[in-house]
Design an enzyme around this catalytic site. Sequence first.
Site, PDB file in Angstrom:
ATOM      1  N   ASP A   1      -1.792  -8.459  -9.464  1.00 20.67           N
ATOM      2  CA  ASP A   1      -2.350  -7.063  -8.525  1.00 20.67           C
ATOM      3  C   ASP A   1      -3.509  -6.266  -9.408  1.00 20.67           C
ATOM      4  O   ASP A   1      -4.058  -7.115 -10.294  1.00 20.67           O
ATOM      5  CB  ASP A   1      -1.099  -5.987  -8.363  1.00 20.67           C
ATOM      6  CG  ASP A   1      -0.581  -5.624  -9.927  1.00 20.67           C
ATOM      7  OD1 ASP A   1      -1.142  -5.674 -10.942  1.00 20.67           O
ATOM      8  OD2 ASP A   1       0.559  -4.626  -9.918  1.00 20.67           O
TER       9      ASP A   1
ATOM     10  N   PRO B   1       2.765 -12.864 -10.674  1.00 21.51           N
ATOM     11  CA  PRO B   1       1.904 -12.312  -9.470  1.00 21.51           C
ATOM     12  C   PRO B   1       0.767 -11.384 -10.121  1.00 21.51           C
ATOM     13  O   PRO B   1       0.870 -11.174 -11.324  1.00 21.51           O
ATOM     14  CB  PRO B   1       3.281 -11.087  -9.260  1.00 21.51           C
ATOM     15  CG  PRO B   1       4.491 -11.843  -9.804  1.00 21.51           C
ATOM     16  CD  PRO B   1       3.878 -12.802 -10.962  1.00 21.51           C
TER      17      PRO B   1
ATOM     18  N   GLN C   1       3.572 -12.331 -18.163  1.00 16.71           N
ATOM     19  CA  GLN C   1       2.997 -11.126 -17.324  1.00 16.71           C
ATOM     20  C   GLN C   1       3.735  -9.662 -17.521  1.00 16.71           C
ATOM     21  O   GLN C   1       3.049  -8.686 -17.559  1.00 16.71           O
ATOM     22  CB  GLN C   1       3.007 -11.559 -15.924  1.00 16.71           C
ATOM     23  CG  GLN C   1       2.360 -10.570 -14.924  1.00 16.71           C
ATOM     24  CD  GLN C   1       3.320  -9.632 -14.166  1.00 16.71           C
ATOM     25  OE1 GLN C   1       4.409  -9.049 -14.585  1.00 16.71           O
ATOM     26  NE2 GLN C   1       3.138  -9.543 -12.729  1.00 16.71           N
TER      27      GLN C   1
ATOM     28  N   LYS D   1       0.783 -12.390  -2.787  1.00 16.06           N
ATOM     29  CA  LYS D   1       1.272 -11.506  -4.085  1.00 16.06           C
ATOM     30  C   LYS D   1       2.726 -11.067  -3.404  1.00 16.06           C
ATOM     31  O   LYS D   1       3.530 -11.015  -4.621  1.00 16.06           O
ATOM     32  CB  LYS D   1       0.373 -10.110  -4.014  1.00 16.06           C
ATOM     33  CG  LYS D   1       0.689  -9.355  -5.018  1.00 16.06           C
ATOM     34  CD  LYS D   1      -0.219  -8.217  -5.294  1.00 16.06           C
ATOM     35  CE  LYS D   1       0.143  -7.031  -4.296  1.00 16.06           C
ATOM     36  NZ  LYS D   1      -0.636  -5.947  -4.238  1.00 16.06           N
TER      37      LYS D   1
ATOM     38  N   ARG E   1       7.614   7.070  -2.605  1.00 17.36           N
ATOM     39  CA  ARG E   1       7.703   7.113  -1.104  1.00 17.36           C
ATOM     40  C   ARG E   1       8.471   5.604  -0.994  1.00 17.36           C
ATOM     41  O   ARG E   1       9.400   5.458   0.046  1.00 17.36           O
ATOM     42  CB  ARG E   1       6.311   6.832  -0.531  1.00 17.36           C
ATOM     43  CG  ARG E   1       6.600   6.873   1.091  1.00 17.36           C
ATOM     44  CD  ARG E   1       4.956   7.196   1.571  1.00 17.36           C
ATOM     45  NE  ARG E   1       5.008   7.217   3.103  1.00 17.36           N
ATOM     46  CZ  ARG E   1       4.650   6.318   3.923  1.00 17.36           C
ATOM     47  NH1 ARG E   1       4.532   5.088   3.502  1.00 17.36           N
ATOM     48  NH2 ARG E   1       4.909   6.514   5.119  1.00 17.36           N
TER      49      ARG E   1
ATOM     50  N   ARG F   1       4.390  -0.550   8.376  1.00 19.98           N
ATOM     51  CA  ARG F   1       5.559  -1.706   7.828  1.00 19.98           C
ATOM     52  C   ARG F   1       6.759  -2.055   8.852  1.00 19.98           C
ATOM     53  O   ARG F   1       7.585  -2.881   8.641  1.00 19.98           O
ATOM     54  CB  ARG F   1       5.950  -1.131   6.580  1.00 19.98           C
ATOM     55  CG  ARG F   1       5.023  -0.971   5.702  1.00 19.98           C
ATOM     56  CD  ARG F   1       5.258  -0.226   4.276  1.00 19.98           C
ATOM     57  NE  ARG F   1       3.964   0.365   3.664  1.00 19.98           N
ATOM     58  CZ  ARG F   1       3.579   1.514   4.048  1.00 19.98           C
ATOM     59  NH1 ARG F   1       4.144   2.288   4.883  1.00 19.98           N
ATOM     60  NH2 ARG F   1       2.566   2.217   3.312  1.00 19.98           N
TER      61      ARG F   1
ATOM     62  N   ASN G   1       0.770  -1.079   0.073  1.00 18.81           N
ATOM     63  CA  ASN G   1      -0.145   0.040   0.031  1.00 18.81           C
ATOM     64  C   ASN G   1       0.936   1.216  -0.053  1.00 18.81           C
ATOM     65  O   ASN G   1       0.808   2.149   0.760  1.00 18.81           O
ATOM     66  CB  ASN G   1      -0.970  -0.116   1.217  1.00 18.81           C
ATOM     67  CG  ASN G   1      -2.137  -0.873   1.018  1.00 18.81           C
ATOM     68  OD1 ASN G   1      -2.319  -2.091   1.198  1.00 18.81           O
ATOM     69  ND2 ASN G   1      -3.011  -0.120   0.475  1.00 18.81           N
TER      70      ASN G   1
ATOM     71  N   PHE H   1       1.909  -6.524 -19.143  1.00 28.40           N
ATOM     72  CA  PHE H   1       1.665  -5.581 -17.936  1.00 28.40           C
ATOM     73  C   PHE H   1       2.183  -4.245 -18.634  1.00 28.40           C
ATOM     74  O   PHE H   1       1.543  -2.994 -18.663  1.00 28.40           O
ATOM     75  CB  PHE H   1       2.512  -5.784 -16.833  1.00 28.40           C
ATOM     76  CG  PHE H   1       2.307  -4.620 -15.847  1.00 28.40           C
ATOM     77  CD1 PHE H   1       1.325  -4.297 -15.124  1.00 28.40           C
ATOM     78  CD2 PHE H   1       3.581  -3.679 -15.756  1.00 28.40           C
ATOM     79  CE1 PHE H   1       1.393  -3.302 -14.152  1.00 28.40           C
ATOM     80  CE2 PHE H   1       3.592  -2.716 -14.806  1.00 28.40           C
ATOM     81  CZ  PHE H   1       2.473  -2.481 -13.875  1.00 28.40           C
TER      82      PHE H   1
END
Length: 332
Positions: A281, A279, A322, A261, A170, A218, A165, A326
């Site tokens: 998302d 993976p 993927q 994930k 960041r 985290r 998240n 993507f």
Amino acid sequence: EDGDEADDAKNAESEAEEDTKNSGKEDTVSEAEENLTVDNCPELAAMLSNKAEIDASYSEFASKYKGRTIEFDGRIDYCSNYENYDTRFDYLVSSGDYDPDHQIGPTFKFENVNYYDLNTDYEDIKEKLSKIDDNVKTSVGYGSGIRILNQDLWETIISFIISANNNIPRIKGIIDRISKKYGKEVNWNGTKYYTFPTVEELSKASVEDLRALGLGFRDVRVYETTKKILNKEVDLNKLTEEKDTEKVREKLLTLPGVGPKVADCILLFSTLKRFEVFPIDVWVRRVMNDLYIKNPDETKVNKREIEKLAKEKYGNLAGLAQQYLFYWKREA
């Protein structure tokens, strides 16, 4: 949405208010498992301070500590191309600061250094993927230069725990602050850089220290995962040697902050290089729904349905498929 993702979303919403506490336990690693340093290994200290270019003690040290990791402050003395390649290199590394007039101690050789995974035949992979269907063929053509890097397993684990998240600026900021605080400073051409801290280096950080660097909820996950890896509850060398991907995934899932994930991302994007892993998302679900499943409400698309489809269509190259799909759908 996976359970771990939902929990992370709730944590992210209340990140500013969340109060976490350090367990206060000072975990230790057994002497046999520590990296060898000048502080804990007198033989290494003596060898690195030896002015002889060749000495019998060097081979004796190498035989005695074969398979162990050594850690010391050093310099790159020489770099050359590996064989006839332009993008693979051999390095000679010595201890101490650079001095053009003399050499102290032995020289360590790192052969065929290949961060960009240049040993993998991507032309063969692209040819195989392009035969699957027009969607994959188009995506491979659009992102023909894509490669999955040989990213250090330890660094990849921590980086993906931090990514929960979070957004890329960041994430980069947090990793930069962690490296400056706990990594080693490297000066190159007048510019300072910082290495990503080793397990031992990051283990010096408390939960509060990590919170101060902006990790938010985290912090506890990074702290506890570091301790588990430090104490070999999860042995990264054994994970690398394990051929059964499911067994590796199960072990990764025991790490705090690693859900399904994140485990799949670690399996694919680290030096584990499990190309069969796919993976999923929000973006990948959208891509697979738009191209294949065609559900009017993409939020109703089941993860297992996507995994089954990916396995059937892409086989042991699912992770690479993927990446091409993507990139194509995000950027085209």
